[in-house]
Design a protein around this motif. Structure first.
Motif, short mmCIF file in Angstrom:
data_model
loop_
_atom_site.label_atom_id
_atom_site.label_comp_id
_atom_site.label_asym_id
_atom_site.label_seq_id
_atom_site.Cartn_x
_atom_site.Cartn_y
_atom_site.Cartn_z
N LYS A 240 0.84 -1.20 0.00
CA LYS A 240 0.00 0.00 0.00
C LYS A 240 0.88 1.25 0.00
CE LYS A 240 -4.00 1.73 2.46
NZ LYS A 240 -3.74 2.36 3.72
N LEU A 241 1.92 1.22 0.82
CA LEU A 241 2.82 2.38 0.94
C LEU A 241 3.40 2.77 -0.41
CD1 LEU A 241 4.35 4.13 3.26
CD2 LEU A 241 6.25 2.61 2.77
N THR A 242 3.73 1.76 -1.22
CA THR A 242 4.41 2.02 -2.49
C THR A 242 3.46 1.96 -3.69
OG1 THR A 242 5.00 -0.31 -2.49
CG2 THR A 242 6.69 1.22 -1.72
N SER A 243 2.17 1.89 -3.39
CA SER A 243 1.12 1.85 -4.43
C SER A 243 1.30 0.65 -5.38
CB SER A 243 1.08 3.13 -5.25
OG SER A 243 0.91 4.22 -4.39
N CYS A 244 1.71 -0.48 -4.81
CA CYS A 244 1.81 -1.70 -5.60
C CYS A 244 0.75 -2.69 -5.07
CB CYS A 244 3.19 -2.31 -5.46
SG CYS A 244 4.47 -1.30 -6.24
N ASP A 245 0.60 -3.81 -5.78
CA ASP A 245 -0.45 -4.74 -5.37
C ASP A 245 0.00 -5.76 -4.34
OD1 ASP A 245 -2.43 -3.57 -6.89
OD2 ASP A 245 -1.72 -4.59 -8.71
N ASP A 246 1.30 -6.04 -4.30
CA ASP A 246 1.78 -7.01 -3.32
C ASP A 246 3.24 -6.70 -3.00
OD1 ASP A 246 1.76 -9.10 -1.54
OD2 ASP A 246 1.38 -10.68 -3.05
N ALA A 247 3.74 -7.32 -1.93
CA ALA A 247 5.16 -7.11 -1.57
C ALA A 247 5.68 -8.36 -0.88
CB ALA A 247 5.29 -5.90 -0.65
N VAL A 248 7.00 -8.52 -0.93
CA VAL A 248 7.65 -9.64 -0.24
C VAL A 248 8.81 -9.06 0.60
CG1 VAL A 248 8.90 -10.15 -2.39
CG2 VAL A 248 8.96 -11.80 -0.53
N VAL A 249 8.88 -9.55 1.84
CA VAL A 249 9.87 -8.99 2.77
C VAL A 249 11.10 -9.89 2.86
CG1 VAL A 249 10.31 -8.44 5.19
CG2 VAL A 249 8.20 -7.70 4.14
N PHE A 393 12.45 -5.03 1.15
CA PHE A 393 11.26 -5.57 0.48
C PHE A 393 11.25 -5.26 -1.01
CE2 PHE A 393 10.04 -1.27 1.57
CZ PHE A 393 9.28 -0.82 0.49
N ILE A 394 10.48 -6.05 -1.73
CA ILE A 394 10.21 -5.79 -3.14
C ILE A 394 8.69 -5.73 -3.28
CG2 ILE A 394 10.31 -6.74 -5.49
CD1 ILE A 394 13.10 -6.05 -4.58
N ALA A 395 8.21 -4.65 -3.88
CA ALA A 395 6.78 -4.51 -4.13
C ALA A 395 6.57 -4.52 -5.64
CB ALA A 395 6.27 -3.21 -3.53
N SER A 396 5.53 -5.24 -6.08
CA SER A 396 5.28 -5.35 -7.52
C SER A 396 3.88 -5.92 -7.74
CB SER A 396 6.35 -6.23 -8.15
OG SER A 396 6.25 -6.24 -9.55
N SER A 397 3.68 -6.53 -8.89
CA SER A 397 2.39 -7.18 -9.15
C SER A 397 2.33 -8.46 -8.32
CB SER A 397 2.30 -7.53 -10.63
OG SER A 397 3.25 -8.54 -10.93
N PRO A 398 1.10 -8.96 -8.05
CA PRO A 398 1.01 -10.21 -7.27
C PRO A 398 1.76 -11.36 -7.93
CG PRO A 398 -1.15 -9.19 -7.52
CD PRO A 398 -0.20 -8.41 -8.38
N GLU A 399 1.72 -11.39 -9.29
CA GLU A 399 2.40 -12.51 -9.99
C GLU A 399 3.92 -12.42 -9.82
OE1 GLU A 399 0.38 -10.33 -11.37
OE2 GLU A 399 -1.35 -11.39 -12.22
N ALA A 400 4.45 -11.19 -9.98
CA ALA A 400 5.90 -11.03 -9.87
C ALA A 400 6.36 -11.32 -8.44
CB ALA A 400 6.30 -9.61 -10.28
#
Ligand code: PMP
Length: 550
Positions: A240-249, A393-400
């Motif tokens: 949400k912070l980075t206006s992406c759909d998902d993130a991985v920590v 973290f990396i934030a991107s599309s849910p698929e990525a």
């Protein structure tokens, strides 16, 4: 450095020490001559008493500082006589040791090694980069040479790396002073703790409570038994912070970069990176099986050229930039980069490490600053800078993001971020959103420092953030100024080559929201004083006491 490597190669090839020793005959006890150089195989003895080649002699000599003499059954191999003195070569005999006890041989070898490595290295002539490429049969040669260089640098007071901190990372810190053997207070101008959150009470509370509940470690890797509810909660917040759909920590920002890039860039793909990016991005490229090329810093024309020439050679293309660059604190021209990327069907990855908490609405980074929500394919960030804890973290599309969870090796082959660090990051995001005055104060400090540094007449980099660099342009001058500024109680960093190109050596200040006016003024005062001492500031420059007040 070439000289040192060259010298090393030569020395190793001939293994000769330029050692001048008195050499005696064991049979007569008489002086045979003086050695000019010596190796474990033989030596050259300067003498007028030229013996015939083939003559067998038992020679005795003492290595400097050693009581037990070395005895060597020897053979005269070659002679040099009647030489013209101007040529600088004395006459004498070339000796080969043909019979020497192992113990004597070892003594010679040991002496040879020791004397080579205790030779003084003048650290003024070298940079840290010089000690990377030393190849020698002994793997530790580079470590020994570097040891000497660091020793020399420390003796000269230039080594401001790894200073011991004795207090929390705040605007002022207690630092162990090697010179006095006592702690001393310094103004911290070298911390990524931009909002001062490392000691935020809300974060400490959340961290303590999580330790009570979950303990201190995750206990496993994220794909196995190491994913906690706090991780998924944090990932949703970061997306949400980075206006992406998902993130991985990831456990660190470094691991986020290497894991993401090496997972995506495969054999037929290419990463095209700005030439000023952080080492973790370069390392990610090096780890990947694909290709990588650089383009000139923030030069979108050059980026286009690189893309043009890569167009038919590769399949997937990833442009990688930093939102705010860690060296000068300047901002990437993201809108143009995104346009160029679209033209060439490349994806864009932005490392927003130095932007999160600093730039954009509520500190949401450069994507927010440029109002480019949803237009950047991958956003990388850390939990260790403005968010005050640790992790990446990396934030991107849910698929990525899903792909990275299974293919980013630094993610699934490493233990998960401990739950308490996830809790501290969650609390940090909340603090950041609820206390806009922190960001406002940081910007007040940035404006004040930039204006005053310019007023004083320093050449500062193109800073658009909490990082301000002062260009010095000479490594030795940089070391001297850095040493003096540390003596003045200002903890800042020096960026020599290869962190920056030669001639662009810089001092770097990092501002925090928690710096008070007195910290800034004291820093300016010290910079002015030291700047004048070294002639970096001319007579015509302003004085900080008369400087503008923001
Ligand atoms: N990216 C950039 C641009 C950085 O400057 C750094 C470290 N300062 C990192 C990534 C690595 O982040 P971390 O310290 O969280 O591993």
């Amino acid at each position: 450095m070439e000289n040192l490597i060259q010298e090393l190669r030569e020395r190793r090839k001939t293994k000769r020490l330029p050692l001048k020793l008195d050499i005696f005959s064991r049979d007569t006890g008489k002086l045979v001559g003086r050695s000019l150089n010596i190796s474990t195989d033989g030596m050259f003895i300067e003498t007028d008493n030229i013996l015939k080649p083939g003559t067998k002699v038992l020679l005795v000599f003492n290595l400097p500082g050693q009581i037990i003499p070395i005895k060597a059954y020897s053979d005269v191999r070659w002679i040099r006589k009647n030489v013209i003195p101007e040529e600088g070569w004395p006459s004498g005999i070339g000796i080969q040791f043909i019979g020497m006890y192992e113990a004597y041989k070892r003594k010679l070898e040991e002496y040879q090694e020791k004397s080579f490595f205790t030779e003084e290295i003048n650290s003024d002539n070298y940079t840290l980069a010089d000690f990377i490429e030393i190849s020698d049969k002994d793997l530790f040669t580079k470590t020994k040479l570097f040891w000497e260089a660091i020793k020399d640098m420390t003796q000269k007071g230039f080594n401001t790396y790894r200073r011991l901190l004795l207090s929390a990372c705040k605007n002022r810190v207690l630092v162990w002073d090697e010179k006095t053997g006592k702690p001393r207070e310094m103004i911290m101008m070298d911390s990524n703790n931009y909002l001062g959150l490392t000691v935020d009470p809300k974060m400490i509370k959340a961290t303590k409570e999580t330790i009570e509940k979950y303990g201190v470690g995750a206990g496993s890797a994220p794909l196995l038994a190491g994913t906690y509810n706090l991780h998924t909660e944090l990932e949703a917040k970061l997306a949400k912070l980075t206006s992406c759909d998902d993130a991985v920590v990831f456990p660190t920002g470094y691991m986020a970069n290497i894991g993401c890039i090496s997972a995506l860039i495969k054999r037929k793909d290419i990463a095209i990176v700005d030439d000023a990016v952080h080492a973790s991005i370069i390392d990610g490229c090096k780890l990947s099986e694909g290709s990588f090329r650089t383009f000139k810093h923030s030069d979108t024309q050059n980026l286009k050229q690189v893309l043009e020439s890569s167009q038919d050679k590769y399949f997937g293309k990833l442009i990688i930039v930093e939102g705010i660059y860690g060296i000068d604190g300047d901002m990437a021209p993201l809108p143009v980069i995104a346009e160029v990327a679209e033209e060439y069907r490349a994806k864009v990855m932005v490392d927003d490490t130095h932007a999160i908490g600093v730039i954009g609405e509520d500190g949401r980074g450069t994507i927010s600053h440029f109002k480019m929500e949803g237009k950047i394919d991958i956003v990388m960030g850390t939990l260790s800078h403005a968010l005050g804890g640790m992790g990446g973290f990396i934030a991107s599309s849910p698929e990525a993001v899903n792909y990275l969870r299974y293919y980013a090796r630094s993610f699934f082959f490493a233990s998960s971020l401990p739950p308490y660090l996830a809790a501290s990051a969650l609390a940090a995001i909340e603090v950041m959103e609820n206390r806009p005055e922190l960001n406002q104060n940081l910007w007040k400090n940035i404006k004040y420092m930039k204006e005053n540094l310019e007023y004083l007449g320093f050449r500062i980099g193109n800073s658009q953030s909490a990082i301000i660099s002062i260009i010095i342009g000479n490594e030795l001058l940089l070391r001297r100024m850095n040493k003096r500024l540390h003596e003045e109680g200002i903890y800042l960093s020096a960026l020599p080559y290869p962190a920056v190109p030669r001639g662009q050596e810089r001092l770097r200040l990092k501002l925090m929201a928690t710096h008070i006016q007195a910290d800034l003024n004291r820093t300016l005062e010290a910079l002015e004083k030291v700047g004048r001492e070294f002639g970096v500031l001319g007579k015509s420059s302003g004085t900080y006491t008369k400087a503008l007040v923001a």
